[in-house]
Design an enzyme around this catalytic site. Sequence first.
Site, PDB file in Angstrom:
ATOM      1  N   ASP A 231      17.968 -19.773  27.165  1.00 57.01           N
ATOM      2  CA  ASP A 231      17.501 -21.049  27.303  1.00 57.01           C
ATOM      3  C   ASP A 231      17.268 -21.657  28.673  1.00 57.01           C
ATOM      4  O   ASP A 231      17.110 -21.361  29.616  1.00 57.01           O
ATOM      5  CB  ASP A 231      19.384 -21.682  26.821  1.00 57.01           C
ATOM      6  CG  ASP A 231      18.655 -22.887  26.923  1.00 57.01           C
ATOM      7  OD1 ASP A 231      17.902 -23.359  25.905  1.00 57.01           O
ATOM      8  OD2 ASP A 231      19.541 -23.524  27.072  1.00 57.01           O
ATOM      9  N   GLU A 283      18.468  -0.156  30.445  1.00 57.66           N
ATOM     10  CA  GLU A 283      19.486   1.240  30.573  1.00 57.66           C
ATOM     11  C   GLU A 283      20.311   1.424  29.317  1.00 57.66           C
ATOM     12  O   GLU A 283      20.474   2.190  29.056  1.00 57.66           O
ATOM     13  CB  GLU A 283      20.742   0.429  31.415  1.00 57.66           C
ATOM     14  CG  GLU A 283      20.626   0.740  33.259  1.00 57.66           C
ATOM     15  CD  GLU A 283      21.886  -0.135  33.783  1.00 57.66           C
ATOM     16  OE1 GLU A 283      22.286   0.068  33.144  1.00 57.66           O
ATOM     17  OE2 GLU A 283      21.891  -0.795  34.918  1.00 57.66           O
TER      18      GLU A 283
HETATM   19  C1  BGC Z   1      18.246 -25.782  23.987  1.00 56.78           C
HETATM   20  C2  BGC Z   1      18.612 -27.094  23.566  1.00 56.78           C
HETATM   21  C3  BGC Z   1      19.393 -27.863  24.704  1.00 56.78           C
HETATM   22  C4  BGC Z   1      18.737 -28.013  26.017  1.00 56.78           C
HETATM   23  C5  BGC Z   1      19.686 -27.197  26.882  1.00 56.78           C
HETATM   24  C6  BGC Z   1      17.559 -26.589  25.620  1.00 56.78           C
HETATM   25  O1  BGC Z   1      16.277 -26.322  25.543  1.00 56.78           O
HETATM   26  O2  BGC Z   1      16.967 -25.771  22.663  1.00 56.78           O
HETATM   27  O3  BGC Z   1      19.032 -27.335  22.581  1.00 56.78           O
HETATM   28  O4  BGC Z   1      20.115 -29.138  24.428  1.00 56.78           O
HETATM   29  O5  BGC Z   1      18.473 -26.206  26.165  1.00 56.78           O
HETATM   30  O6  BGC Z   1      21.080 -25.850  27.088  1.00 56.78           O
END
Ligand code: BGC
Length: 575
Positions: A231, A283
């Site tokens: 993310d 790993e």
């Molecule tokens: C996720 C979102 C989220 C954000 C913060 C992103 O890009 O896909 O859904 O709100 O990151 O974590």
Amino acid sequence: MSVDTVISATAPLTGPLTLIHAADTAPGWWRSAVIYQVYPRSFRDLNGDGIGDIAGITEELPHLADLDVDAVWLSPFYRSPQRDAGYDVSDYCDVDPIFGTLQDFDVMMAEAHRLGLRVIVDLVPNHCSDQHAAFQAALAAPAGSPERDMFIFRDGTGPEGHEPPNNWQSHFGGPAWTRVIAPDGQPDQWYLHLFDSSQPDFNWDNTAVHAEFERVLRFWLDRGVSGFRVDVAHALIKAPGLPAWGGRADGGSSDGFPGHEAPMFGQPGVHDIYRAWRRILAEYGPDRILCAEASVDLDRLAHWVRPDEMHQAFNFPYLHAGLDVHRLRGVITDSLTVLNGVGAPSTWVLSNHDVVRHASRFGYNGQGPRDGDGIGPADPQPDTELGRRRAAAASMFMLGLPGAAYLYQGEELGLPDGIDIPEHLRQDPTFARTGGERLGRDGCRVPLPWRAAERHLGFGSGQDPWLPLPPGFTELARDAQAASPSSHLSLYRNMLALRRELGLGSGSLAWAEDWCSGSSLAYLNGATLVVMNLNHEPLELPLGRLLLRSAEPGSGRFLASGETAWLRIDGGGAE
Ligand code: BGC
């Protein structure tokens, strides 16, 4: 549906071919995979509490195996106060009770593997929840303490530190800084949160943060996951000194200020983090992967997928190109060219849980909604039929491309966004943080319709779903579509089966210039010609064996407006 008829057009495929990408012979399942995103809270609610759960995923996995995808990616199901639908994690190594238990997760993994599906999970390393033990410890500790150094705390500016440390804004609206109150009741330091105030950013200049996430990676690798979707992978490291930023204050692009130059994004320090993670994955063998969610331009993206860094990155420029033929061609050419330069495959994606579904986006002739802002009842409405028709064409165009493809749950049903969502049910923090000015992303997160005749269309048999399923979902329910050979679902099944059979994911790409115009695009992948017509006029296809077209019934040797076809031009093809 597969039509498999010979097109007796007047012209064979002649004319110049512009080769961009040769067939990919490198090993690695992910290089050509189709990966299906499951958004757990909206997938299937087995325990009847109105929210999807892991047992519900296990229950319906056979449908995904039947669709013939290679892997599923699960959006976060970790312990979380759910202020940002689970992207605010309070415990990275446990399952939130609304989704089930770790044991449910293990059962789901076993079922996925039994069905031949890999599982990728979401890793949220930029920030956690303010309820995470480390942040609670930081709040209880004084300025300058090791506890506070896990996060980005700074003194305020201006008289008595009443002003935030810099001008950065949160992605969800409002300032990116929140001031805390010290245990003695006095106003204290400020902490950085690029997203909601309940999502404090970690300090990746602190090695203790690295150690914590290495533990998290191993925890899930040990449980058998095939990798991680990372993310906001571009945000982990911030420019030294946290300088004020003259572009759009949330780091987004604006005229003269490309987002990738913002001080909170794409800093060079991220590479060492991903190299270290790749070593950990290695790993566990060659099959575990990292995929970056990173809003950076293609040139920079290529640096993230060098052989010792991530395996893949989402291709958001492709998603943002929409149905603009000129932009699409440019993005595809550039993606394959720069990624070939580092030996990485491209990925392709049209929808996810953060953007208006492509069946709705493509239902506008003029300006549609901004990707993450949703559509409300008072907004201009998409043309549902047009949107679904073009979505089918766009998906067929995408699934013919060489590389990996990401699908978002429900796109195989041609689902549009939910529009009539009562305000009190809206949960995206964007809605609250902008006072309702931006609706946010709830519309694309509406639960899935499974069975037309069942309560809540089979999403769950108990409480009302956390967001209402629109009335139009009844005819789009999976069981209704499964019974119809001309449904959107049947088209996806046929596309995915043919894509595998013809090896399109590891194939080549050459633009077929005579079928490319200002409003049509055509490429050859091996001996398969993919043609998309966005012109108002029908386009005559070249001679060949028609394998599949996105709209049925088709009009013979002509491709209607908003239609894509796959043709075999060597006389061979799927039998
Ligand atoms: C996720 C979102 C989220 C954000 C913060 C992103 O890009 O896909 O859904 O709100 O990151 O974590």
